[in-house]
Design an enzyme around this catalytic site. Structure first.
Site, PDB file in Angstrom:
ATOM      1  N   TYR A 216       0.848  -1.202   0.000  1.00 17.85           N
ATOM      2  CA  TYR A 216       0.000   0.000   0.000  1.00 17.85           C
ATOM      3  C   TYR A 216       0.890   1.261   0.000  1.00 17.85           C
ATOM      4  O   TYR A 216       0.505   2.309  -0.521  1.00 17.85           O
ATOM      5  CB  TYR A 216      -0.956  -0.031   1.196  1.00 17.85           C
ATOM      6  CG  TYR A 216      -2.136   0.890   1.070  1.00 17.85           C
ATOM      7  CD1 TYR A 216      -3.042   0.771   0.019  1.00 17.85           C
ATOM      8  CD2 TYR A 216      -2.371   1.883   2.023  1.00 17.85           C
ATOM      9  CE1 TYR A 216      -4.138   1.614  -0.087  1.00 17.85           C
ATOM     10  CE2 TYR A 216      -3.464   2.725   1.931  1.00 17.85           C
ATOM     11  CZ  TYR A 216      -4.347   2.589   0.870  1.00 17.85           C
ATOM     12  OH  TYR A 216      -5.432   3.437   0.773  1.00 17.85           O
TER      13      TYR A 216
ATOM     14  N   LYS B 140      -2.865   8.258   3.423  1.00 17.64           N
ATOM     15  CA  LYS B 140      -4.050   8.077   4.281  1.00 17.64           C
ATOM     16  C   LYS B 140      -3.776   8.591   5.690  1.00 17.64           C
ATOM     17  O   LYS B 140      -4.673   9.138   6.338  1.00 17.64           O
ATOM     18  CB  LYS B 140      -4.490   6.612   4.314  1.00 17.64           C
ATOM     19  CG  LYS B 140      -5.081   6.095   2.994  1.00 17.64           C
ATOM     20  CD  LYS B 140      -6.239   6.915   2.460  1.00 17.64           C
ATOM     21  CE  LYS B 140      -6.966   6.208   1.310  1.00 17.64           C
ATOM     22  NZ  LYS B 140      -7.931   7.107   0.637  1.00 17.64           N
TER      23      LYS B 140
HETATM   24  P1  NAD Z   1     -12.775   4.071  -7.419  1.00 15.31           P
HETATM   25  O1  NAD Z   1     -11.704   3.862  -8.413  1.00 15.31           O
HETATM   26  O2  NAD Z   1     -14.144   3.711  -7.812  1.00 15.31           O
HETATM   27  O3  NAD Z   1     -12.767   5.568  -6.877  1.00 15.31           O
HETATM   28  C1  NAD Z   1     -11.619   6.377  -6.879  1.00 15.31           C
HETATM   29  C2  NAD Z   1     -12.030   7.659  -7.536  1.00 15.31           C
HETATM   30  O4  NAD Z   1     -10.975   8.632  -7.509  1.00 15.31           O
HETATM   31  C3  NAD Z   1     -12.398   7.463  -9.018  1.00 15.31           C
HETATM   32  O5  NAD Z   1     -13.717   7.917  -9.241  1.00 15.31           O
HETATM   33  C4  NAD Z   1     -11.404   8.341  -9.740  1.00 15.31           C
HETATM   34  O6  NAD Z   1     -11.919   8.911 -10.917  1.00 15.31           O
HETATM   35  C5  NAD Z   1     -11.146   9.395  -8.673  1.00 15.31           C
HETATM   36  N1  NAD Z   1      -9.976  10.212  -8.977  1.00 15.31           N
HETATM   37  C6  NAD Z   1      -8.688   9.823  -9.190  1.00 15.31           C
HETATM   38  N2  NAD Z   1      -7.939  10.875  -9.535  1.00 15.31           N
HETATM   39  C7  NAD Z   1      -8.756  11.973  -9.549  1.00 15.31           C
HETATM   40  C8  NAD Z   1      -8.579  13.350  -9.859  1.00 15.31           C
HETATM   41  N3  NAD Z   1      -7.377  13.845 -10.216  1.00 15.31           N
HETATM   42  N4  NAD Z   1      -9.646  14.182  -9.786  1.00 15.31           N
HETATM   43  C9  NAD Z   1     -10.868  13.699  -9.414  1.00 15.31           C
HETATM   44  N5  NAD Z   1     -11.097  12.406  -9.112  1.00 15.31           N
HETATM   45  C10 NAD Z   1     -10.052  11.557  -9.188  1.00 15.31           C
HETATM   46  O7  NAD Z   1     -12.333   3.239  -6.118  1.00 15.31           O
HETATM   47  P2  NAD Z   1     -12.896   3.238  -4.621  1.00 15.31           P
HETATM   48  O8  NAD Z   1     -12.376   2.011  -4.018  1.00 15.31           O
HETATM   49  O9  NAD Z   1     -14.343   3.508  -4.625  1.00 15.31           O
HETATM   50  O10 NAD Z   1     -12.100   4.453  -3.957  1.00 15.31           O
HETATM   51  C11 NAD Z   1     -12.730   5.538  -3.303  1.00 15.31           C
HETATM   52  C12 NAD Z   1     -11.992   5.902  -2.028  1.00 15.31           C
HETATM   53  O11 NAD Z   1     -12.133   4.838  -1.093  1.00 15.31           O
HETATM   54  C13 NAD Z   1     -10.501   6.138  -2.181  1.00 15.31           C
HETATM   55  O12 NAD Z   1     -10.093   7.214  -1.357  1.00 15.31           O
HETATM   56  C14 NAD Z   1      -9.909   4.850  -1.654  1.00 15.31           C
HETATM   57  O13 NAD Z   1      -8.604   5.054  -1.180  1.00 15.31           O
HETATM   58  C15 NAD Z   1     -10.871   4.555  -0.539  1.00 15.31           C
HETATM   59  N6  NAD Z   1     -10.869   3.180  -0.021  1.00 15.31           N
HETATM   60  C16 NAD Z   1     -10.995   2.111  -0.878  1.00 15.31           C
HETATM   61  C17 NAD Z   1     -10.998   0.808  -0.354  1.00 15.31           C
HETATM   62  C18 NAD Z   1     -11.096  -0.399  -1.267  1.00 15.31           C
HETATM   63  O14 NAD Z   1     -10.712  -1.487  -0.858  1.00 15.31           O
HETATM   64  N7  NAD Z   1     -11.613  -0.272  -2.474  1.00 15.31           N
HETATM   65  C19 NAD Z   1     -10.867   0.617   1.016  1.00 15.31           C
HETATM   66  C20 NAD Z   1     -10.748   1.721   1.860  1.00 15.31           C
HETATM   67  C21 NAD Z   1     -10.748   2.997   1.321  1.00 15.31           C
HETATM   68  O1  0WE Z   2      -7.089   3.006  -1.368  1.00 17.00           O
HETATM   69  C1  0WE Z   2      -7.136   1.995  -2.017  1.00 17.00           C
HETATM   70  C2  0WE Z   2      -6.805   2.018  -3.487  1.00 17.00           C
HETATM   71  C3  0WE Z   2      -5.618   2.900  -3.744  1.00 17.00           C
HETATM   72  C4  0WE Z   2      -5.137   2.989  -5.158  1.00 17.00           C
HETATM   73  C5  0WE Z   2      -5.153   1.929  -6.052  1.00 17.00           C
HETATM   74  C6  0WE Z   2      -4.647   2.088  -7.331  1.00 17.00           C
HETATM   75  C7  0WE Z   2      -4.589   0.959  -8.310  1.00 17.00           C
HETATM   76  C8  0WE Z   2      -4.569   1.462  -9.741  1.00 17.00           C
HETATM   77  C9  0WE Z   2      -4.588   4.177  -5.571  1.00 17.00           C
HETATM   78  N1  0WE Z   2      -4.084   4.363  -6.812  1.00 17.00           N
HETATM   79  C10 0WE Z   2      -4.108   3.336  -7.680  1.00 17.00           C
HETATM   80  N2  0WE Z   2      -3.564   3.546  -8.918  1.00 17.00           N
HETATM   81  C11 0WE Z   2      -3.697   2.653  -9.925  1.00 17.00           C
HETATM   82  O2  0WE Z   2      -3.132   2.850 -11.031  1.00 17.00           O
HETATM   83  N3  0WE Z   2      -7.454   0.808  -1.383  1.00 17.00           N
HETATM   84  C12 0WE Z   2      -7.669   0.824   0.051  1.00 17.00           C
HETATM   85  C13 0WE Z   2      -7.513  -0.507  -2.064  1.00 17.00           C
HETATM   86  C14 0WE Z   2      -6.168  -1.139  -1.946  1.00 17.00           C
HETATM   87  O3  0WE Z   2      -5.174  -0.795  -2.778  1.00 17.00           O
HETATM   88  C15 0WE Z   2      -4.050  -1.510  -2.387  1.00 17.00           C
HETATM   89  C16 0WE Z   2      -4.369  -2.293  -1.275  1.00 17.00           C
HETATM   90  C17 0WE Z   2      -5.723  -2.060  -0.982  1.00 17.00           C
HETATM   91  C18 0WE Z   2      -6.514  -2.641   0.148  1.00 17.00           C
HETATM   92  C19 0WE Z   2      -2.771  -1.499  -2.921  1.00 17.00           C
HETATM   93  C20 0WE Z   2      -1.800  -2.316  -2.342  1.00 17.00           C
HETATM   94  C21 0WE Z   2      -2.095  -3.104  -1.256  1.00 17.00           C
HETATM   95  C22 0WE Z   2      -3.382  -3.109  -0.693  1.00 17.00           C
END
Ligand code: NAD
Ligand code: 0WE
Length: 265
Positions: A155, A162
């Site tokens: 991560y 974060k």
């Molecule tokens: P997602 O890819 O659906 O959402 C991420 C969003 O960020 C996308 O809509 C993307 O367009 C937007 N984004 C990236 N660069 C941008 C920019 N320059 N301007 C505007 N928007 C931009 O994935 P998600 O999992 O729904 O992620 C949403 C949030 O939840 C993130 O902050 C992620 O870190 C957090 N999160 C995700 C998980 C997981 O496991 N998926 C767990 C905990 C927290």
């Molecule tokens: O916040 C996230 C996603 C973060 C994320 C993921 C990507 C993949 C594609 C941010 N930027 C990018 N850029 C890309 O090009 N999570 C909490 C989901 C997540 O992502 C991981 C995790 C977990 C959980 C990445 C490594 C290890 C664990």
């Protein structure tokens, strides 16, 4: 009971139907909120428009949060469309894919800057830009992950981002408290979204998560949506600066381990 009746919410970070932002949008809609969506750029328009249509949402604006002009534009448009808003959701995070593998110390200066800009500063920038049009009693909410507090292999720079995002949540809560605007974060367990796709080791991590977590259940975008409703509603009127876990209890573990199997007779 409709907990968000009469409230207007702007949701940033909608990419597709798997997005956490979409889980929040659906829950907010069910609770009677008026919604507006913002997405990262024209490439996503084709995916976001049908989702907006399905909930009858007409405010759909492109905004790259790394651009001050884009942010100023959505504020102006939101002011025009709604006058004031009650809720702002920040569901945005990004790092270059090559920063999310290998040792953290290999993080490049530019990769660090980019991850911090999009995943951390954008929340502060949105808070500043929308502050003049957020009604008292309103709420800001962001999405975080426990990798900001404890090491989650790979991560990397997102974990550092974060940690800064969670600190921002507390400082913003302090700043906006006197205006009766609350600022909180949801720390979600792993969910298979676009941002999780292709992350090395995600599958194994996901399997272990459901095996070790106290509730032994996966996290859905609906689960996050429901907690978002609570945090942005008047039910949470005196809760601000908090990180609320929606993770089946995983974070309470000191020693993640599989359950003892009942021994055969
Ligand atoms: P997602 O890819 O659906 O959402 C991420 C969003 O960020 C996308 O809509 C993307 O367009 C937007 N984004 C990236 N660069 C941008 C920019 N320059 N301007 C505007 N928007 C931009 O994935 P998600 O999992 O729904 O992620 C949403 C949030 O939840 C993130 O902050 C992620 O870190 C957090 N999160 C995700 C998980 C997981 O496991 N998926 C767990 C905990 C927290
Ligand atoms: O916040 C996230 C996603 C973060 C994320 C993921 C990507 C993949 C594609 C941010 N930027 C990018 N850029 C890309 O090009 N999570 C909490 C989901 C997540 O992502 C991981 C995790 C977990 C959980 C990445 C490594 C290890 C664990």
């Amino acid at each position: 009971m409709k907990l968000l009746k009469g409230k207007t919410a702007l949701i940033f970070g909608l990419a597709n139907k798997r997005s956490i932002a979409w889980g929040i949008a659906q829950a907010f809609h069910q609770h009677g909120a008026q919604l507006g969506f913002s997405y990262a750029g024209e490439a996503l328009e084709r995916r976001v428009n049908p989702l907006a249509d399905s909930l009858g949402v007409t405010f759909v604006e492109s905004c790259d949060v790394s651009k001050d002009e884009d942010i100023a534009q959505v504020v102006a448009k939101a002011k025009e469309a709604f006058g004031e808003i009650d809720i702002l959701i920040h569901s945005i995070g990004f790092a270059n894919r090559d920063e999310l593998q290998g040792p953290y110390y290999n993080t490049s200066r530019e990769g660090f800057r980019l991850a911090m800009d999009i995943s951390v500063y954008s929340f502060t920038a949105l808070a500043k830009a929308f502050q003049p049009i957020i009604r008292p009693g309103g709420a800001l909410l962001t999405l975080t992950y426990n990798g900001g507090d404890k090491v989650a292999p790979n991560y990397n720079v997102m974990g550092v981002a974060k940690a800064a995002l969670e600190a921002s949540t507390r400082y913003l809560a302090y700043d906006l408290g006197p205006q009766n605007v609350r600022v909180n974060a949801i720390s979600a367990g792993p969910i298979r979204t676009l941002a999780a796709a292709g992350v090395s080791g995600f599958k194994t991590m996901y399997r272990q998560f459901t095996e070790f977590a106290p509730l032994q259940q996966e996290i859905s975008i609906e689960d996050v949506g429901n907690t978002a409703v609570y945090l942005c509603s008047d039910l949470a009127a005196k809760t601000t600066g908090e990180i609320v876990f929606v993770d089946s209890g995983y974070n309470i573990l000191g020693v993640p381990a599989p359950r003892e199997k009942e021994s055969e007779p």
